[in-house]
Structures are given as structure tokens and as C-alpha cells.
Design an enzyme around this catalytic site. Structure first.
Site, PDB file in Angstrom:
ATOM      1  N   HIS A  34       5.686  -7.110  -1.399  1.00 19.37           N
ATOM      2  CA  HIS A  34       6.535  -6.019  -0.927  1.00 19.37           C
ATOM      3  C   HIS A  34       5.888  -5.356   0.291  1.00 19.37           C
ATOM      4  O   HIS A  34       4.752  -5.638   0.633  1.00 19.37           O
ATOM      5  CB  HIS A  34       6.632  -4.911  -1.983  1.00 19.37           C
ATOM      6  CG  HIS A  34       7.099  -5.319  -3.323  1.00 19.37           C
ATOM      7  ND1 HIS A  34       8.386  -5.104  -3.747  1.00 19.37           N
ATOM      8  CD2 HIS A  34       6.442  -5.883  -4.377  1.00 19.37           C
ATOM      9  CE1 HIS A  34       8.509  -5.519  -5.013  1.00 19.37           C
ATOM     10  NE2 HIS A  34       7.345  -5.993  -5.411  1.00 19.37           N
ATOM     11  N   GLU A 116       2.135  -4.462  -3.115  1.00 22.57           N
ATOM     12  CA  GLU A 116       2.713  -3.710  -1.997  1.00 22.57           C
ATOM     13  C   GLU A 116       1.741  -3.723  -0.819  1.00 22.57           C
ATOM     14  O   GLU A 116       0.560  -3.422  -0.974  1.00 22.57           O
ATOM     15  CB  GLU A 116       2.968  -2.254  -2.391  1.00 22.57           C
ATOM     16  CG  GLU A 116       4.040  -2.067  -3.434  1.00 22.57           C
ATOM     17  CD  GLU A 116       5.444  -1.986  -2.873  1.00 22.57           C
ATOM     18  OE1 GLU A 116       5.627  -2.143  -1.643  1.00 22.57           O
ATOM     19  OE2 GLU A 116       6.359  -1.759  -3.670  1.00 22.57           O
ATOM     20  N   HIS A 155      10.046  -9.567  -1.868  1.00 15.85           N
ATOM     21  CA  HIS A 155      11.021  -8.743  -2.583  1.00 15.85           C
ATOM     22  C   HIS A 155      12.437  -9.147  -2.167  1.00 15.85           C
ATOM     23  O   HIS A 155      13.367  -9.153  -2.982  1.00 15.85           O
ATOM     24  CB  HIS A 155      10.752  -7.272  -2.271  1.00 15.85           C
ATOM     25  CG  HIS A 155      11.354  -6.315  -3.246  1.00 15.85           C
ATOM     26  ND1 HIS A 155      11.307  -4.966  -3.041  1.00 15.85           N
ATOM     27  CD2 HIS A 155      11.999  -6.486  -4.431  1.00 15.85           C
ATOM     28  CE1 HIS A 155      11.913  -4.354  -4.048  1.00 15.85           C
ATOM     29  NE2 HIS A 155      12.334  -5.249  -4.896  1.00 15.85           N
ATOM     30  N   ASP A 165      12.074  -6.515   2.329  1.00 12.24           N
ATOM     31  CA  ASP A 165      10.624  -6.638   2.480  1.00 12.24           C
ATOM     32  C   ASP A 165      10.093  -7.940   1.855  1.00 12.24           C
ATOM     33  O   ASP A 165      10.716  -8.467   0.946  1.00 12.24           O
ATOM     34  CB  ASP A 165       9.920  -5.401   1.895  1.00 12.24           C
ATOM     35  CG  ASP A 165      10.261  -5.092   0.449  1.00 12.24           C
ATOM     36  OD1 ASP A 165      11.445  -5.161   0.090  1.00 12.24           O
ATOM     37  OD2 ASP A 165       9.343  -4.767  -0.320  1.00 12.24           O
TER      38      ASP A 165
END
Length: 186
Positions: A34, A116, A155, A165
Site C-alpha cells: 500500500h 504501507e 492494494h 496504491d
């Protein structure tokens, strides 16, 4: 060996309250990449940490109003300087994917690990981030051998039309080449 090290030894540990147990029948076999920045496009703030820890001030920025009441987390967050922060043990279910599906299976949080990257869809990621991402990925793959190259996705791949993303700027070829390069002894 699976789940032997639910906390990565090289990461900074910040246990988030936003996680729960994985369903017993689920095998972890998906890695999701992400991106996130709060506010969007602003790096180095404490707001992503605040969001994952459940204490973000939704009045701190006009764009944060949509975050009110949101309960979200990721297993790991990689800052622009390569710092790795782990919020959820790998063996637990982080809340990163939202409404999602992969290979006909819904609820990707049940069987995935979420990483992330501090960034946006259009801002190049740093060398330090790619290096940290490879290190984190290698540690994950060592514990979860069912995560194959084909089961490392963005993602955008598990929530198409809803998420974009890590963005077109993410260099998948660089990432995979580094992740899967053979080490040679001279």
C-alpha cells in the site's frame, strides 16, 4: 516455523489496538503493498502513526474529517528514510485491505499481510524504502512460504476501482529483482 517471529526484530514496535485474530482455517498466503501519507503528499508527520494507533485528531487537517471513527492498521509502515514500524504481529489480522478479494477469495485481511509505504501514487519511493521493503518481505517470506511472487500484489489489485496504491510509480521490477536475486559467494 510459521509465526515463530510475529514481531520483526529489526522493526520499531508500536502495538496498535486495531487488529484481531485470523480465522483458524485461513493460511497467510498474500502480501499487499500500500501507500499512505497524511495529509496526502506530506511526509514525515506523526499522523499515520496516530491513525494506526487509534488517536488521530480529525480536526488537525481539513482532509481528516473522513477518518473520524476509522479503525485501520497495517502490519508494517515504511517511512521515506527506510524506518520500519510494525503495528500488528504478523500472526494477527491487521485491518488494511478493506473490501477486497484475491483469486476468488474475499476479505483479504483474513489471509494477508499489509505493508504501507509512506508515499503517494505519483511520488517516487526512496532507495531506503525499497531496501527496507525487501528486508521486510524476505523476513515475511521466510515465515510464510505460501506467499509466492504471484501472491505479492498492490492494494489496487485486491480492490480495483476503489484503490490505486501503491501507484504506477511503484517499481515492481526493481522490487522483485532485488527480492528474488540470488546471492553469490565469490
Amino acid at each position: 516455523m510459521q509465526n515463530q517471529y510475529p514481531w520483526l526484530p529489526f522493526a520499531d514496535h508500536r502495538p496498535s489496538p486495531h487488529f484481531d485474530e485470523r480465522p483458524n482455517e485461513e493460511c497467510v498466503d498474500l502480501l499487499v503493498i500500500h501507500n499512505i501519507s497524511l495529509p496526502a503528499g506530506v511526509f514525515g508527520t506523526h499522523y499515520v502513526d496516530d491513525l494506526f494507533m487509534g488517536n488521530i485528531d480529525c480536526q488537525a487537517h481539513p482532509t481528516f474529517s473522513s477518518l473520524d471513527g476509522l479503525r485501520v492498521s497495517a502490519h508494517c509502515f515504511i517511512r521515506r528514510n527506510g524506518q520500519v514500524i510494525q503495528y500488528v504481529p504478523l500472526s494477527k489480522r491487521a485491518w488494511h485491505a478493506g473490501v477486497s478479494s484475491f483469486a476468488g477469495r474475499e476479505r483479504c485481511n483474513d489471509f494477508s499481510i499489509g505493508i504501507e509505504m509512506e508515499g503517494t501514487d505519483t511520488t517516487p519511493y526512496t532507495d531506503a524504502q525499497y531496501e527496507a521493503l525487501v528486508a521486510v518481505s524476505k523476513a515475511i517470506l521466510a515465515q510464510y512460504p505460501d506467499i509466492t511472487r504471484e501472491r505479492i500484489v498492490g492494494h489496487c489489485d485486491i480492490a480495483p476501482g476503489r484503490k490505486t496504491d501503491p501507484g504506477d510509480i511503484f517499481d515492481w521490477q526493481r522490487y522483485f529483482n532485488t527480492l528474488y536475486q540470488e546471492s553469490t559467494i565469490e
